[in-house]
Design an enzyme around this catalytic site. Structure first.
Site, PDB file in Angstrom:
ATOM      1  N   THR A 116       0.843  -1.191   0.000  1.00  8.56           N
ATOM      2  CA  THR A 116       0.000   0.000   0.000  1.00  8.56           C
ATOM      3  C   THR A 116       0.878   1.240   0.000  1.00  8.56           C
ATOM      4  OG1 THR A 116      -0.132  -0.159   2.414  1.00  8.56           O
ATOM      5  CG2 THR A 116      -1.982  -1.050   1.148  1.00  8.56           C
ATOM      6  N   GLY A 157       1.761   5.358   0.967  1.00  4.51           N
ATOM      7  CA  GLY A 157       1.681   6.164   2.184  1.00  4.51           C
ATOM      8  C   GLY A 157       2.856   6.045   3.123  1.00  4.51           C
ATOM      9  N   THR A 169       5.702   4.844   5.957  1.00  2.00           N
ATOM     10  CA  THR A 169       5.592   4.571   7.389  1.00  2.00           C
ATOM     11  C   THR A 169       4.431   5.337   8.006  1.00  2.00           C
ATOM     12  OG1 THR A 169       7.948   4.075   7.660  1.00  2.00           O
ATOM     13  CG2 THR A 169       6.754   4.830   9.613  1.00  2.00           C
ATOM     14  N   CYS A 170       4.289   6.609   7.642  1.00  2.00           N
ATOM     15  CA  CYS A 170       3.301   7.481   8.267  1.00  2.00           C
ATOM     16  C   CYS A 170       1.897   6.899   8.207  1.00  2.00           C
ATOM     17  CB  CYS A 170       3.328   8.856   7.603  1.00  2.00           C
ATOM     18  SG  CYS A 170       2.087   9.992   8.254  1.00  2.00           S
ATOM     19  N   GLY A 207      13.308   5.062  25.749  1.00  2.00           N
ATOM     20  CA  GLY A 207      13.333   6.312  24.986  1.00  2.00           C
ATOM     21  C   GLY A 207      12.177   7.213  25.368  1.00  2.00           C
ATOM     22  N   ILE A 224      14.165   4.536  20.368  1.00  2.00           N
ATOM     23  CA  ILE A 224      15.301   5.433  20.605  1.00  2.00           C
ATOM     24  C   ILE A 224      15.603   6.325  19.401  1.00  2.00           C
ATOM     25  CG2 ILE A 224      16.341   3.924  22.332  1.00  2.00           C
ATOM     26  CD1 ILE A 224      18.282   2.948  20.161  1.00  2.00           C
ATOM     27  N   GLY A 225      14.657   6.410  18.472  1.00  2.00           N
ATOM     28  CA  GLY A 225      14.841   7.291  17.328  1.00  2.00           C
ATOM     29  C   GLY A 225      14.683   6.582  16.003  1.00  2.00           C
ATOM     30  N   HIS A 238     -14.374  33.615  21.251  1.00  2.00           N
ATOM     31  CA  HIS A 238     -14.517  33.245  22.656  1.00  2.00           C
ATOM     32  C   HIS A 238     -15.768  32.372  22.826  1.00  2.00           C
ATOM     33  CE1 HIS A 238     -14.502  33.693  27.024  1.00  2.00           C
ATOM     34  NE2 HIS A 238     -15.803  33.967  26.963  1.00  2.00           N
TER      35      HIS A 238
END
Length: 463
Positions: free
Chosen positions: A39, A41, A43-44, A178, A269-270, A442
């Site tokens: 498919t 797109g 990783t996101c 992480g 961890i990133g 408001h």
């Protein structure tokens, strides 16, 4: 006969790649996009931004019912978790959105080349054994999870962010390695659903790169929600017997080792750039010491005809950054003037409440000169008060001499939406006075931005 098969070939169909391909096609360029997933797109949409938000949103509902928040508003319910149904609505969201991109490819006449692409030369790649040529090639291969040396991800006991999205049951004890965005988001999901969650972070504070006040306040809020933190701590070893993991921990500064057991360990961890398998050496392109592809301001690499965008180049690894770069690179290839202001890219953590920021932290701003700072607590915001959302604040940092806003940071239930106003104001050089004198509806959460700006100008009303 055409010299090339395509005017533009994009490698990767994540947020940067699919946007680049669509925009290039809209500009009249014959375009193809190589993608090996089943498919579109990246990783996101498949295993990142979208499915995690589906679980975050659903788990917020469950938590509000389970922790008594709904009962305090006169809504008495006894929640029962149907985890498979929760996963089902996540998968459905992914299916619809990835299918939508496939529709857009067909609508804009973008050819999807199914398979991994590798360079033969600067204008030639092989995709699933087929040789394809293009006048311009855009590398948009994104990023992948950074591994923890010596630790094997089995997606059962020891998982990465992909595995953490699809756990078949709620862990009794999840250890998140992480304290960054992904770990805190996914840790929040499973904490709300009943897991004990411990976050182990090497640094002395969570959310590296965020404003100092935001980091401290976020830590307090997460602790109040039940997440335990072990800061200034490193993981030196993890062993697993297939059902339980044992972690060996040591103080980051050195000291006596301790152990911790859990039935689920999330390694977060990133992320690192995806350049393996592209055969960049065949075109004389060498990644930098972080594994990323260097480009100029127009997203050209050092190889003529080869461009790069998104997570694979330096900068924050964010889907919206990649999307903007995808538009810009397509316009530059078409001879137009595509730009991205990398100084104004918002970041958002989709926890509860949300955490967002754009521009400089107070710490970085002070390194560049004298600043003025205004803060406004969400507990004094009328909408947050009526919604029982008192946690957080808005913080505005402005240059002391010019009053120009250089950074905005927020913790609020809708901080991710609120930060758009701040980014737009900063894009056009707004001062804190400009924001303070802009009429806000408001009662809204965004009034907190106005109030923080008024605090910068020395004219606070509600504090």
């Amino acid at each position: 006969m055409a010299e090339y098969d395509y005017d533009v070939l994009v490698i990767g169909a994540g947020p940067g790649g699919y946007v680049a391909a669509i925009r290039a096609a809209q500009l009249g360029l014959k375009t193809a996009c190589a993608e090996s997933r089943e498919t579109l797109g990246g990783t996101c949409l498949n295993v990142g931004c979208i499915p995690s938000k589906a679980l975050l949103h659903a788990s917020e509902y469950f938590d509000a019912a389970a922790n008594g928040a709904m009962a305090k508003m006169g809504i008495k319910v006894t929640p029962e978790l149907d985890l498979e149904a929760m996963h089902g609505q996540r998968r459905d969201a992914v299916k619809q959105l990835t299918g939508g991109i496939e529709f857009l490819f067909k609508k804009n006449k973008v050819t999807w080349l199914k398979g991994r692409a590798a360079f033969e030369d600067a204008h030639t790649v092989t995709v699933a054994g087929e040789r394809v040529t293009a006048k311009n090639i855009v590398i948009a291969t994104g990023s992948t999870v950074t591994p923890l040396p010596g630790v094997e991800i089995d997606q059962k006991v020891i998982v990465d962010s992909t595995g953490a999205l699809d756990l078949p049951k709620v862990p009794e004890h999840m250890v998140v390695i992480g304290g960054g965005v992904i770990g805190l988001e996914l840790g929040s999901v499973w904490r709300r659903l009943g897991a004990k969650v411990t976050c182990v972070e090497f640094l002395d504070q969570i959310l590296p790169g965020f404003d100092g006040d935001i980091r401290k306040e976020s830590n307090k809020i997460f602790k109040k929600q039940g997440i335990e933190f072990k800061l200034g701590t490193k993981v030196t070893d993890i062993t697993s017997d297939g059902t339980t993991a044992t972690l060996t921990l040591e103080p980051a500064a050195g000291g006596e080792a301790t152990t911790l057991t859990a039935d689920c360990v999330l390694v977060s961890i990133g992320r690192r750039a995806n350049t393996d398998g592209l055969a960049l050496d065949k075109i004389g392109l060498t990644p930098n010491n972080r594994g990323q592809v260097e480009t100029d301001h127009d997203f050209r690499t050092s190889v003529d005809g080869v461009w790069a965008i998104g997570d694979v180049i330096p900068g924050p690894m964010l889907a919206h950054k990649a999307e903007d770069e995808g538009i810009a690179v397509a316009e530059n290839i078409a001879g137009q003037h595509g730009i991205v202001n990398h100084a104004i890219i918002p970041s958002v953590v989709y926890t509860w409440p949300e955490i967002a920021g754009v521009g400089l932290t107070e710490e970085l701003a002070k390194e560049q000169g004298e600043v003025k700072v205004g803060k406004f607590p969400m507990m004094a915001n009328s909408r947050a008060k009526t919604n029982h959302e008192p946690d957080g604040f808005v913080k505005i940092i402005a240059d002391a001499k010019t009053d120009r806003v250089v950074g905005v940071w927020a913790i609020a239930s809708v901080a991710g939406t609120m930060i758009a106003q701040a980014a737009q104001a900063m894009e056009f050089g707004a001062t804190s006075e400009d924001i303070a004198y802009t009429c806000h509806a408001h009662p809204t959460h965004s009034e907190a931005i106005k109030e923080a700006a008024m605090a910068v100008t020395g004219k606070p009303i509600h504090i």
